[in-house]
Design a protein around this motif. Sequence first.
Motif, PDB file in Angstrom:
ATOM      1  N   GLN A 159      28.233 -11.843 -10.378  1.00 42.07           N
ATOM      2  CA  GLN A 159      27.276 -11.178 -11.423  1.00 42.07           C
ATOM      3  C   GLN A 159      27.068  -9.621 -11.037  1.00 42.07           C
ATOM      4  O   GLN A 159      27.009  -8.804 -12.019  1.00 42.07           O
ATOM      5  N   LEU A 160      26.824  -9.321  -9.922  1.00 44.60           N
ATOM      6  CA  LEU A 160      26.515  -7.992  -9.602  1.00 44.60           C
ATOM      7  C   LEU A 160      27.692  -6.978  -9.969  1.00 44.60           C
ATOM      8  O   LEU A 160      27.562  -5.866 -10.471  1.00 44.60           O
ATOM      9  N   LYS A 161      29.118  -7.573  -9.600  1.00 45.80           N
ATOM     10  CA  LYS A 161      30.039  -6.675 -10.088  1.00 45.80           C
ATOM     11  C   LYS A 161      30.152  -6.581 -11.519  1.00 45.80           C
ATOM     12  O   LYS A 161      30.334  -5.408 -12.182  1.00 45.80           O
ATOM     13  N   GLN A 162      29.813  -7.407 -12.380  1.00 46.27           N
ATOM     14  CA  GLN A 162      29.682  -7.524 -13.709  1.00 46.27           C
ATOM     15  C   GLN A 162      28.677  -6.370 -14.473  1.00 46.27           C
ATOM     16  O   GLN A 162      29.047  -5.660 -15.131  1.00 46.27           O
ATOM     17  N   VAL A 163      27.636  -6.278 -13.553  1.00 49.03           N
ATOM     18  CA  VAL A 163      26.621  -5.366 -13.841  1.00 49.03           C
ATOM     19  C   VAL A 163      27.056  -3.890 -13.498  1.00 49.03           C
ATOM     20  O   VAL A 163      26.671  -3.037 -14.444  1.00 49.03           O
ATOM     21  N   ARG A 164      27.651  -3.615 -12.404  1.00 46.85           N
ATOM     22  CA  ARG A 164      28.209  -2.521 -12.036  1.00 46.85           C
ATOM     23  C   ARG A 164      29.132  -2.231 -12.952  1.00 46.85           C
ATOM     24  O   ARG A 164      29.176  -0.995 -13.632  1.00 46.85           O
ATOM     25  N   HIS A 165      30.065  -2.941 -13.407  1.00 50.35           N
ATOM     26  CA  HIS A 165      31.324  -2.517 -14.346  1.00 50.35           C
ATOM     27  C   HIS A 165      30.558  -2.156 -15.747  1.00 50.35           C
ATOM     28  O   HIS A 165      31.043  -1.104 -16.295  1.00 50.35           O
ATOM     29  N   GLY A 166      29.596  -3.085 -16.180  1.00 53.80           N
ATOM     30  CA  GLY A 166      29.127  -2.735 -17.304  1.00 53.80           C
ATOM     31  C   GLY A 166      28.550  -1.171 -17.690  1.00 53.80           C
ATOM     32  O   GLY A 166      28.615  -0.578 -18.587  1.00 53.80           O
ATOM     33  N   LEU A 167      27.669  -1.188 -16.615  1.00 52.29           N
ATOM     34  CA  LEU A 167      26.991   0.161 -16.621  1.00 52.29           C
ATOM     35  C   LEU A 167      27.711   1.349 -16.392  1.00 52.29           C
ATOM     36  O   LEU A 167      27.483   2.422 -16.807  1.00 52.29           O
ATOM     37  N   GLU A 168      28.905   1.227 -15.624  1.00 53.70           N
ATOM     38  CA  GLU A 168      29.923   2.163 -15.565  1.00 53.70           C
ATOM     39  C   GLU A 168      30.446   2.605 -16.802  1.00 53.70           C
ATOM     40  O   GLU A 168      30.707   3.756 -17.371  1.00 53.70           O
ATOM     41  N   GLU A 169      30.842   1.571 -17.587  1.00 50.69           N
ATOM     42  CA  GLU A 169      31.260   1.363 -19.019  1.00 50.69           C
ATOM     43  C   GLU A 169      30.526   2.027 -20.201  1.00 50.69           C
ATOM     44  O   GLU A 169      30.832   2.601 -21.130  1.00 50.69           O
ATOM     45  N   ARG A 170      29.172   1.752 -19.830  1.00 49.16           N
ATOM     46  CA  ARG A 170      28.294   2.211 -21.126  1.00 49.16           C
ATOM     47  C   ARG A 170      28.164   3.570 -21.289  1.00 49.16           C
ATOM     48  O   ARG A 170      28.367   3.802 -22.433  1.00 49.16           O
ATOM     49  N   HIS A 171      28.355   4.585 -20.242  1.00 46.72           N
ATOM     50  CA  HIS A 171      28.573   5.846 -20.727  1.00 46.72           C
ATOM     51  C   HIS A 171      29.681   6.027 -21.525  1.00 46.72           C
ATOM     52  O   HIS A 171      29.656   7.031 -22.369  1.00 46.72           O
ATOM     53  N   THR A 172      30.742   5.680 -21.270  1.00 46.55           N
ATOM     54  CA  THR A 172      32.109   5.745 -21.953  1.00 46.55           C
ATOM     55  C   THR A 172      31.972   5.476 -23.358  1.00 46.55           C
ATOM     56  O   THR A 172      32.283   6.032 -24.595  1.00 46.55           O
ATOM     57  N   VAL A 173      31.367   4.222 -23.656  1.00 47.40           N
ATOM     58  CA  VAL A 173      31.342   3.553 -24.960  1.00 47.40           C
ATOM     59  C   VAL A 173      30.315   4.571 -25.796  1.00 47.40           C
ATOM     60  O   VAL A 173      30.915   4.737 -26.999  1.00 47.40           O
ATOM     61  N   LEU A 174      29.314   4.907 -25.258  1.00 49.12           N
ATOM     62  CA  LEU A 174      28.619   6.177 -25.979  1.00 49.12           C
ATOM     63  C   LEU A 174      29.148   7.121 -26.268  1.00 49.12           C
ATOM     64  O   LEU A 174      28.982   7.946 -27.369  1.00 49.12           O
ATOM     65  N   LYS A 175      29.810   7.651 -25.418  1.00 44.41           N
ATOM     66  CA  LYS A 175      30.503   9.084 -25.506  1.00 44.41           C
ATOM     67  C   LYS A 175      31.587   9.370 -26.372  1.00 44.41           C
ATOM     68  O   LYS A 175      31.773  10.059 -27.167  1.00 44.41           O
ATOM     69  N   TYR A 186      18.250  -1.786 -11.810  1.00 43.14           N
ATOM     70  CA  TYR A 186      19.312  -1.694 -12.822  1.00 43.14           C
ATOM     71  C   TYR A 186      19.750  -0.192 -13.258  1.00 43.14           C
ATOM     72  O   TYR A 186      20.740   0.299 -13.184  1.00 43.14           O
ATOM     73  N   ASP A 187      18.527   0.703 -12.947  1.00 42.26           N
ATOM     74  CA  ASP A 187      18.696   2.351 -13.210  1.00 42.26           C
ATOM     75  C   ASP A 187      19.623   2.833 -12.058  1.00 42.26           C
ATOM     76  O   ASP A 187      20.623   3.534 -12.432  1.00 42.26           O
ATOM     77  N   THR A 188      19.649   2.344 -10.905  1.00 41.53           N
ATOM     78  CA  THR A 188      20.308   2.853  -9.813  1.00 41.53           C
ATOM     79  C   THR A 188      21.659   2.497  -9.915  1.00 41.53           C
ATOM     80  O   THR A 188      22.601   3.396  -9.501  1.00 41.53           O
ATOM     81  N   PHE A 189      22.060   1.486 -10.573  1.00 40.45           N
ATOM     82  CA  PHE A 189      23.770   1.001 -10.867  1.00 40.45           C
ATOM     83  C   PHE A 189      24.269   1.801 -11.764  1.00 40.45           C
ATOM     84  O   PHE A 189      25.495   2.151 -12.047  1.00 40.45           O
ATOM     85  N   ALA A 190      23.339   2.664 -12.842  1.00 32.75           N
ATOM     86  CA  ALA A 190      24.099   3.506 -13.841  1.00 32.75           C
ATOM     87  C   ALA A 190      23.995   4.901 -13.283  1.00 32.75           C
ATOM     88  O   ALA A 190      22.980   5.824 -13.392  1.00 32.75           O
ATOM     89  N   THR A 191      25.105   5.304 -12.657  1.00 33.33           N
ATOM     90  CA  THR A 191      25.216   6.391 -11.730  1.00 33.33           C
ATOM     91  C   THR A 191      26.019   7.647 -12.628  1.00 33.33           C
ATOM     92  O   THR A 191      25.549   8.826 -12.113  1.00 33.33           O
ATOM     93  N   ASN A 192      26.549   7.286 -13.692  1.00 33.34           N
ATOM     94  CA  ASN A 192      27.245   8.324 -14.506  1.00 33.34           C
ATOM     95  C   ASN A 192      26.716   8.670 -15.574  1.00 33.34           C
ATOM     96  O   ASN A 192      27.579   9.368 -16.505  1.00 33.34           O
ATOM     97  N   ASP A 193      25.645   8.180 -16.163  1.00 29.59           N
ATOM     98  CA  ASP A 193      24.968   8.686 -17.474  1.00 29.59           C
ATOM     99  C   ASP A 193      23.913   9.249 -17.393  1.00 29.59           C
ATOM    100  O   ASP A 193      23.110   9.477 -16.307  1.00 29.59           O
ATOM    101  N   THR A 194      23.163   9.651 -18.780  1.00 32.05           N
ATOM    102  CA  THR A 194      22.049  10.601 -18.769  1.00 32.05           C
ATOM    103  C   THR A 194      20.857   9.828 -19.353  1.00 32.05           C
ATOM    104  O   THR A 194      19.812  10.417 -19.873  1.00 32.05           O
ATOM    105  N   LEU A 195      20.975   8.417 -19.585  1.00 30.31           N
ATOM    106  CA  LEU A 195      19.793   7.886 -20.054  1.00 30.31           C
ATOM    107  C   LEU A 195      18.487   7.933 -19.284  1.00 30.31           C
ATOM    108  O   LEU A 195      18.617   7.935 -18.094  1.00 30.31           O
TER     109      LEU A 195
END
Length: 543
Positions: free
Chosen positions: A78-94, A125-134
């Motif tokens: 589950q933790l890996k899934q969260v990390r992947h999702g938050l890494e990709e969140r930035h790309t989907v938005l961009k 949750y915030d700490t896993f989102a390392t590459n976006d500006t939300l």
Amino acid sequence: MNRTTSLARLQNELFDICIIGGGASGAGCALDAVLRGYKVALIDKKDFASETSSRSTKLIHGGVRYLEQAFKKLDFAQLKQVRHGLEERHTVLKNAPHLARPLALMTPVNSWFEGLYFKIGLSLYDTFATNDTLPKSKWLNKKEVLEKIPTLDRKKLHSGVLYYDGQLDDARYCLALAQSASENGAAVANYLEVNGFEKDGNGKLNAVQTTDALSENELTIRAKLVINCTGPFSDHIRLMANAALSERIRPSKGVHLALPHNTLNSEYAMLIPKTSDGRVVFAIPFEGSTMIGTTDTECDEIDTEPTLNRKEREYLAATLNPYLAKPIDPNQLRAGFGGLRPLLAADPSKSTKSLVRDHEVEVDETSGLISLLGGKWTTYRLMAKDTIDEVDKILGDAHACKTADYILAGGENYKAGSWQDIQGQYALPEDISRHLVRKYGSRAHLVASLAREDAQLKERLSPEYPYIRAEVVYTVRNEMVVTPRDFLARRIRLEITNWDETLNSLPVVVDLMARELNWTEEEKAGYAGAYATEIGKFISDAR
């Protein structure tokens, strides 16, 4: 995106890859593959995103619930899934700024302890989102919460925790992927149903047999490799290629309902952290409505379209009502929809809500079929990358994945303020100008120019919404719309937000489509009648 041209190509050319399924994963694979230099065919038995990919909660997220489960159960998958999702969140938005944007979500809490619990969790949750500006999460007092969502019950409310994820128009995002693949050389067609395969002397797939649902003509697509991206229907294609395979997919039904915008009367969304069945439920502003979802129930029947039923409607209303000052009136229901999650199940004893939304790329050594199984919207690009990486290995030619920085169709040179240019240049009202830019991005002027050429095309389809007649003409000519539902459900999102206005708009949409597609009076009546019957069934099931 010309269907006639695509059908001719599909019939006459040899492709490196034929991708079955025009949802997020299939369209994502098509774009990735064509950018790597492969010759690609993309087909779907219905319209692009007509199933799971248009029926999501419209969130781009890592999964707050997955994070909680990961720590409660020490479940690192589950933790890996969260990390992947938050890494990709930035790309989907961009990559599609016209179709995806940040969304603020409020979690109301009834005590100091609850507030602390969710603030700690959302800070993680915030700490896993390392590459976006939300923006980072905040713990707000009662007054601050009510300023943002004024319809909450002030008597029960203690405070709230605010955090950010992304929101997208899922159907149009998927369409942008298919458009981008097409514009880079892929042959793309909807309404082609797979009914069999041809194999070479070694038993490997080398052609896909299809039927054109519109003309009923048979069409064979020759390809070196076949990729199965059919989500909850993946086992059907897998077993068609190799009857000895075991089933892998555990479909789960999730539903949403749409209520008037004033239910929350806010542009802030809301996370309901506690439900009777251990899930979380979201209430989200979307296209002028408040959308509430979702549920999670086992679903063995996947051959009929999942719909919102009365029991599910009552469950979602009962979940939201304790937080509102004024309970939901059942008569306020405007629309609803159901969808199927393609969950991967290694353990048949597990309930669907305990299954991880992870994905797997399966290669059947007997038939050569590649199947992309499981996954979720937020990680579609990563899923596609893993799949086309596997294609590279099979064909023995490594290519770099280029999708992380590829701006999708309509996102080129996009500016959020360009609606003002549309308004000024084409004399369109502000709400229509904003809508066109948010749906078509930098191509909004192409729609607006149709309305300038023909004043009738400036007219609204519904007085309640910013959708105009020019969009029907534009989407038929440029976005492969071939049925009224393609337009009303997926090119604009009227079907999932307001059934009554969908029915009211249907005659005008059919007339405009008939003019573009040369329908006979009999064909017009057939399309209109069939769609009206479908909407009638949705209304009956829900009410």
